[in-house]
Each structure stands twice: as C-alpha cells, then as structure tokens.
Design a protein around this motif. Sequence first.
Motif, mmCIF file in Angstrom:
data_model
loop_
_atom_site.group_PDB
_atom_site.id
_atom_site.type_symbol
_atom_site.label_atom_id
_atom_site.label_comp_id
_atom_site.label_asym_id
_atom_site.label_seq_id
_atom_site.Cartn_x
_atom_site.Cartn_y
_atom_site.Cartn_z
ATOM 1 N N CYS A 10 -57.145 -19.266 113.995
ATOM 2 C CA CYS A 10 -57.250 -20.342 113.642
ATOM 3 C C CYS A 10 -56.586 -20.391 112.100
ATOM 4 O O CYS A 10 -57.624 -20.095 111.401
ATOM 5 C CB CYS A 10 -58.430 -21.287 113.678
ATOM 6 S SG CYS A 10 -58.221 -23.106 112.930
ATOM 7 N N GLU A 22 -53.562 -25.733 118.978
ATOM 8 C CA GLU A 22 -52.825 -27.569 118.225
ATOM 9 C C GLU A 22 -52.044 -26.522 117.107
ATOM 10 O O GLU A 22 -51.474 -25.388 116.425
ATOM 11 C CB GLU A 22 -53.481 -28.281 117.579
ATOM 12 C CG GLU A 22 -53.680 -29.159 118.408
ATOM 13 C CD GLU A 22 -54.454 -30.317 118.156
ATOM 14 O OE1 GLU A 22 -54.709 -30.664 117.249
ATOM 15 O OE2 GLU A 22 -55.045 -30.986 119.140
ATOM 16 N N TRP A 23 -50.527 -27.009 116.770
ATOM 17 C CA TRP A 23 -49.827 -26.277 115.615
ATOM 18 C C TRP A 23 -50.213 -27.420 113.928
ATOM 19 O O TRP A 23 -49.484 -28.960 114.271
ATOM 20 C CB TRP A 23 -48.203 -26.050 116.068
ATOM 21 C CG TRP A 23 -48.551 -25.116 116.760
ATOM 22 C CD1 TRP A 23 -48.215 -25.246 118.033
ATOM 23 C CD2 TRP A 23 -48.337 -23.528 116.706
ATOM 24 N NE1 TRP A 23 -48.953 -23.759 118.496
ATOM 25 C CE2 TRP A 23 -48.211 -22.894 117.683
ATOM 26 C CE3 TRP A 23 -48.114 -23.068 115.104
ATOM 27 C CZ2 TRP A 23 -48.554 -21.324 117.919
ATOM 28 C CZ3 TRP A 23 -48.598 -21.843 115.408
ATOM 29 C CH2 TRP A 23 -48.430 -20.853 116.432
ATOM 30 N N HIS A 24 -50.253 -26.972 113.322
ATOM 31 C CA HIS A 24 -49.935 -27.634 112.282
ATOM 32 C C HIS A 24 -49.570 -28.194 111.079
ATOM 33 O O HIS A 24 -48.727 -26.531 110.664
ATOM 34 C CB HIS A 24 -52.031 -27.561 111.762
ATOM 35 C CG HIS A 24 -52.046 -28.466 110.247
ATOM 36 N ND1 HIS A 24 -52.054 -29.650 109.681
ATOM 37 C CD2 HIS A 24 -52.372 -27.671 109.139
ATOM 38 C CE1 HIS A 24 -52.659 -30.005 108.939
ATOM 39 N NE2 HIS A 24 -52.633 -28.734 108.194
ATOM 40 N N THR A 36 -45.576 -24.265 110.249
ATOM 41 C CA THR A 36 -46.354 -25.028 110.909
ATOM 42 C C THR A 36 -47.207 -23.766 110.983
ATOM 43 O O THR A 36 -47.174 -22.822 111.319
ATOM 44 C CB THR A 36 -45.945 -25.238 113.065
ATOM 45 O OG1 THR A 36 -45.613 -24.671 113.490
ATOM 46 C CG2 THR A 36 -45.552 -27.152 112.561
ATOM 47 N N ILE A 39 -54.416 -24.054 114.680
ATOM 48 C CA ILE A 39 -55.198 -24.286 114.413
ATOM 49 C C ILE A 39 -55.381 -24.488 116.065
ATOM 50 O O ILE A 39 -55.211 -25.422 116.478
ATOM 51 C CB ILE A 39 -54.933 -25.141 113.442
ATOM 52 C CG1 ILE A 39 -56.578 -25.798 113.032
ATOM 53 C CG2 ILE A 39 -54.189 -26.612 113.911
ATOM 54 C CD1 ILE A 39 -56.102 -26.560 111.523
ATOM 55 N N PRO A 41 -57.695 -27.650 117.763
ATOM 56 C CA PRO A 41 -57.448 -29.420 118.202
ATOM 57 C C PRO A 41 -59.129 -29.652 116.905
ATOM 58 O O PRO A 41 -58.826 -30.764 116.134
ATOM 59 C CB PRO A 41 -58.369 -29.651 119.367
ATOM 60 C CG PRO A 41 -57.978 -28.408 120.071
ATOM 61 C CD PRO A 41 -57.902 -26.616 119.403
ATOM 62 N N CYS A 43 -60.581 -28.387 114.568
ATOM 63 C CA CYS A 43 -60.059 -28.113 113.541
ATOM 64 C C CYS A 43 -59.005 -28.858 112.601
ATOM 65 O O CYS A 43 -58.986 -29.627 111.500
ATOM 66 C CB CYS A 43 -59.440 -26.762 112.734
ATOM 67 S SG CYS A 43 -60.579 -25.423 113.578
ATOM 68 N N HIS A 44 -57.838 -29.453 113.934
ATOM 69 C CA HIS A 44 -57.018 -29.997 112.916
ATOM 70 C C HIS A 44 -57.446 -31.977 112.295
ATOM 71 O O HIS A 44 -57.484 -32.017 111.425
ATOM 72 C CB HIS A 44 -55.763 -29.969 114.328
ATOM 73 C CG HIS A 44 -54.658 -30.422 113.859
ATOM 74 N ND1 HIS A 44 -53.317 -30.733 114.742
ATOM 75 C CD2 HIS A 44 -54.241 -30.786 112.985
ATOM 76 C CE1 HIS A 44 -52.135 -31.076 114.022
ATOM 77 N NE2 HIS A 44 -52.925 -31.282 113.176
ATOM 78 N N ARG A 45 -58.441 -31.738 113.587
ATOM 79 C CA ARG A 45 -58.445 -33.340 113.335
ATOM 80 C C ARG A 45 -59.861 -33.360 112.073
ATOM 81 O O ARG A 45 -60.055 -34.514 111.725
ATOM 82 C CB ARG A 45 -59.853 -33.626 114.767
ATOM 83 C CG ARG A 45 -58.782 -34.179 116.077
ATOM 84 C CD ARG A 45 -59.538 -34.336 117.383
ATOM 85 N NE ARG A 45 -58.450 -34.341 118.429
ATOM 86 C CZ ARG A 45 -57.571 -33.304 117.975
ATOM 87 N NH1 ARG A 45 -56.927 -33.161 117.676
ATOM 88 N NH2 ARG A 45 -56.603 -33.616 119.771
ATOM 89 N N HIS A 48 -57.611 -33.804 109.433
ATOM 90 C CA HIS A 48 -57.097 -35.264 109.070
ATOM 91 C C HIS A 48 -58.082 -36.723 108.841
ATOM 92 O O HIS A 48 -57.309 -37.385 108.871
ATOM 93 C CB HIS A 48 -55.277 -35.509 109.888
ATOM 94 C CG HIS A 48 -54.805 -34.604 110.030
ATOM 95 N ND1 HIS A 48 -53.472 -34.928 108.988
ATOM 96 C CD2 HIS A 48 -53.762 -33.693 110.590
ATOM 97 C CE1 HIS A 48 -52.576 -34.210 109.196
ATOM 98 N NE2 HIS A 48 -52.861 -33.217 110.712
#
Length: 101
Positions: A10, A22-24, A36, A39, A41, A43-45, A48
Amino acid sequence: MPGDDESATCWLCRRPIGDSIEWHHPVPRAKKGRATVPIHPICHRTIHAHFTNSQLARIGDDRDHLAQEPAVARFLEWIADKPPDFHAPTRGGPARGGRAR
C-alpha cells in the motif's frame, strides 16, 4: 498499474495489499491528476476523510507529507499490525465535515 512490483504494498501504510485494492490519484482527477498508486480501501478513505482535493493537489505524491498529519500518523500507527484485508469504519476529519481532533 496492476502487476507492478509496487502494487504488492500500500502506498500509504506500506503494508502488503490483500484481495481488496483501490487505485488512488495522489493529485485528484478533478485537479488534473493522472498517476495512480495502489492502496487499501481503509487507507484510501482515511486520506479523503482528512484532506480536500485542493489540499491533495498541493501535496501531490508526497506520501510522507500525508503521513505527518497527526490524524493520519495515529491511523498509520494503529493500522500497522492489522492484516492486509482489515476493514473498519473510517472517522471523518475536518476535510469532510467531521470534528477536528
């Protein structure tokens, strides 16, 4: 891109990636970002929840800058020993109308 060696970990927490990926966009697409990074999910949240798109555009791909934000640093310490596909609700930060801590 999927299959790259870096997709094994990640971008934010540097733990192995599990089944969920997921791709950030470090620079949000809304701010003309194209690159991109892989990552988790959760960590992505977290990203954001604590940063607006404008803030992310200014920070760019500086992962260390994100990690130094106190709320993100606490998250990274907490998530460090969790399994790759661990998931829990993400608390909102000031960027998304949550309470500043």
